[in-house]
Design an enzyme around this catalytic site. Structure first.
Site, short mmCIF file in Angstrom:
data_model
loop_
_atom_site.label_atom_id
_atom_site.label_comp_id
_atom_site.label_asym_id
_atom_site.label_seq_id
_atom_site.Cartn_x
_atom_site.Cartn_y
_atom_site.Cartn_z
N ARG A 105 51.69 -70.63 5.73
CA ARG A 105 51.30 -71.32 6.97
C ARG A 105 52.18 -70.88 8.14
O ARG A 105 51.75 -70.17 9.03
CB ARG A 105 51.37 -72.84 6.75
CG ARG A 105 50.65 -73.65 7.82
CD ARG A 105 51.45 -73.88 9.09
NE ARG A 105 52.74 -74.53 8.85
CZ ARG A 105 53.68 -74.63 9.78
NH1 ARG A 105 53.51 -74.13 10.98
NH2 ARG A 105 54.83 -75.22 9.49
N ASP A 106 53.46 -71.26 8.12
CA ASP A 106 54.33 -70.97 9.27
C ASP A 106 54.51 -69.46 9.41
O ASP A 106 54.64 -68.94 10.52
CB ASP A 106 55.69 -71.65 9.08
CG ASP A 106 56.39 -71.95 10.39
OD1 ASP A 106 55.78 -71.73 11.44
OD2 ASP A 106 57.55 -72.38 10.37
N HIS A 153 64.65 -77.02 8.69
CA HIS A 153 63.66 -75.94 8.86
C HIS A 153 64.21 -74.99 9.93
O HIS A 153 64.05 -75.24 11.12
CB HIS A 153 62.34 -76.60 9.27
CG HIS A 153 61.21 -75.69 9.57
ND1 HIS A 153 60.06 -75.63 8.78
CD2 HIS A 153 60.98 -74.80 10.56
CE1 HIS A 153 59.21 -74.76 9.29
NE2 HIS A 153 59.74 -74.25 10.38
N HIS A 170 64.74 -71.35 11.87
CA HIS A 170 64.30 -69.99 12.19
C HIS A 170 65.57 -69.20 12.47
O HIS A 170 66.61 -69.76 12.84
CB HIS A 170 63.34 -70.01 13.39
CG HIS A 170 61.99 -70.58 13.03
ND1 HIS A 170 60.86 -69.80 12.94
CD2 HIS A 170 61.61 -71.83 12.70
CE1 HIS A 170 59.83 -70.57 12.58
NE2 HIS A 170 60.26 -71.81 12.43
N CYS A 193 56.71 -69.14 15.71
CA CYS A 193 55.81 -70.15 16.27
C CYS A 193 55.13 -69.52 17.47
O CYS A 193 55.79 -69.04 18.38
CB CYS A 193 56.56 -71.41 16.67
SG CYS A 193 55.46 -72.64 17.38
N ASN A 218 61.10 -67.53 9.92
CA ASN A 218 61.87 -68.56 9.23
C ASN A 218 62.95 -67.89 8.40
O ASN A 218 62.82 -66.73 8.03
CB ASN A 218 60.95 -69.32 8.26
CG ASN A 218 59.88 -70.09 8.97
OD1 ASN A 218 58.89 -69.51 9.42
ND2 ASN A 218 60.06 -71.37 9.11
#
Ligand code: HMG
Ligand code: MG
Length: 313
Positions: A15-16, A207, A209, A240, A249
């Protein structure tokens, strides 16, 4: 300060990671990626998002991917949801766990979801109510907690208050997103300190990055504060789309290597993970954004070659 004995890793690459890749990856390859990840021992794999395909065209194949994967017993397969429309589509696809998202930054909220923070909380409330009445677990992300591309520094108390509201709405875990990777260990600790004054840190994940190469040291700082859940992405893919310049990430391979070195249990097979990282990097046409992957992949290739030689092949 003592470190946790066990850490849960939430894999966000499908997803990310893939939401921000310029190269369109087919549903078939996404399914293959998730199926391979399921065999590494990861307990949670975020599969896709049910957001507007106009906003994130890379994940428009959400239903096909979610229904195409082999769901391994004991692994959770959440999806990201922005509103009721997304929840309805996810439920129709058979989703059992979701993640919602908001942010302390008004500007980021507008850019990412076309609404104010207050409006996003209203949407989340509606989504959580319906999800919970259908036995669907809800996780929540807070983006830009250590800095916003539009508004700069974020107020830790504001982050803590928002997190508390999300927990009160019924979210079982809050993932603290350093969306643009500007955090440092000191800022990480200060934020967690403020949050811990009103919430229990056992309900929080981090989370990171890796824009400034600080993700691993920030994770170490978070572990020292008692955090036991870490989001990461194989081969460090991701970013993002509404936070320009945000790097991928933190790589799952790097996190698992760090945790193994600290004798912290993850249940993850690092060698298998390296192979998955190589697979998706090849599909994306670049090298893994992970020093651990690069180093171990080299050793794995060499040891396979020497086994073949020893077998006379
Ligand atoms: P909007 O344009 O204001 O939506 O977008 P709308 O309600 O006005 O509807 C416009 C059209 O979109 C309509 O279609 C809706 O049906 C459709 P039309 O009638 O014009 O044909 N629509 C949808 N279609 C499919 N699925 C849906 C959906 N909702 C509306 N769920 C919206 C508002 C929230 C939908 C949009 O802004 C959006 O999808 N945003 C998501 C952006 C996104 O995914 N960003 C990345 C994820 S967040 C992130 O990466 C950070 C994180 O990793 C943590 C961290 O790192 O910090 C989580
Ligand atoms: Mg992210």
């Amino acid at each position: 300060m003592s470190l946790p004995r066990k850490v849960k890793i939430v894999e966000v690459s499908p997803r990310d990671g893939l939401q921000n890749e310029a190269k369109q990856i087919s549903a078939e390859i996404k399914i293959e990626l998730i199926n391979q990840l399921s065999e590494t021992g990861l307990p949670v794999i975020e599969v896709t998002s049910f957001v507007s395909p106009r906003w994130i065209p890379q994940l428009a194949d959400n239903r096909e991917v979610f229904q195409g994967i082999t769901k391994k017993e004991g692994v959770s397969y959440p999806v990201l949801i922005p509103n009721l429309k997304g929840l309805e589509a996810a439920m129709a696809a058979g989703v059992k766990e979701i993640a919602v998202f908001t942010t302390p930054s008004e500007t980021f909220s507008q850019r990412n979801t076309n609404c104010s923070v207050a409006e996003s909380l209203k949407r989340i409330k509606e989504v959580v109510e319906i999800a919970k009445s259908n036995d669907i677990q809800v996780r929540a992300y807070l983006s830009c907690v250590l800095g916003c591309p539009y508004e700069g520094e974020m107020d830790a108390k504001k982050v803590a208050d928002l997190a508390q509201q999300l927990l009160q709405l019924g979210c079982y875990e809050i993932s603290l997103g350093d969306t643009i990777g500007v955090g440092t260990p000191l800022k990480t600790k200060r934020l967690l300190e403020v949050i811990s004054q009103q919430s229990n840190l056992s309900q929080f994940a981090v989370h990171f990055h890796d824009t400034y190469g600080q993700a691993l040291v920030n994770i170490y700082a978070a572990l020292e504060m008692g955090i036991q859940t870490i989001d990461s992405s194989v081969a460090g893919i991701g970013g993002c789309p509404y936070a320009e310049g945000a790097a991928g990430n933190v790589a799952t391979e790097d996190v698992v290597y760090l945790l193994q070195g600290l004798n912290i249990e993850t249940g993850i097979d690092l060698e298998k993970l390296v192979t998955v990282g190589q697979f998706i990097s090849k599909e994306l046409g670049r090298l893994p954004q992970s020093k651990v992957n690069m180093a171990l992949a080299h050793i794995i290739v060499q040891s396979k070659a020497s086994i073949s030689l020893a077998n006379g092949k």
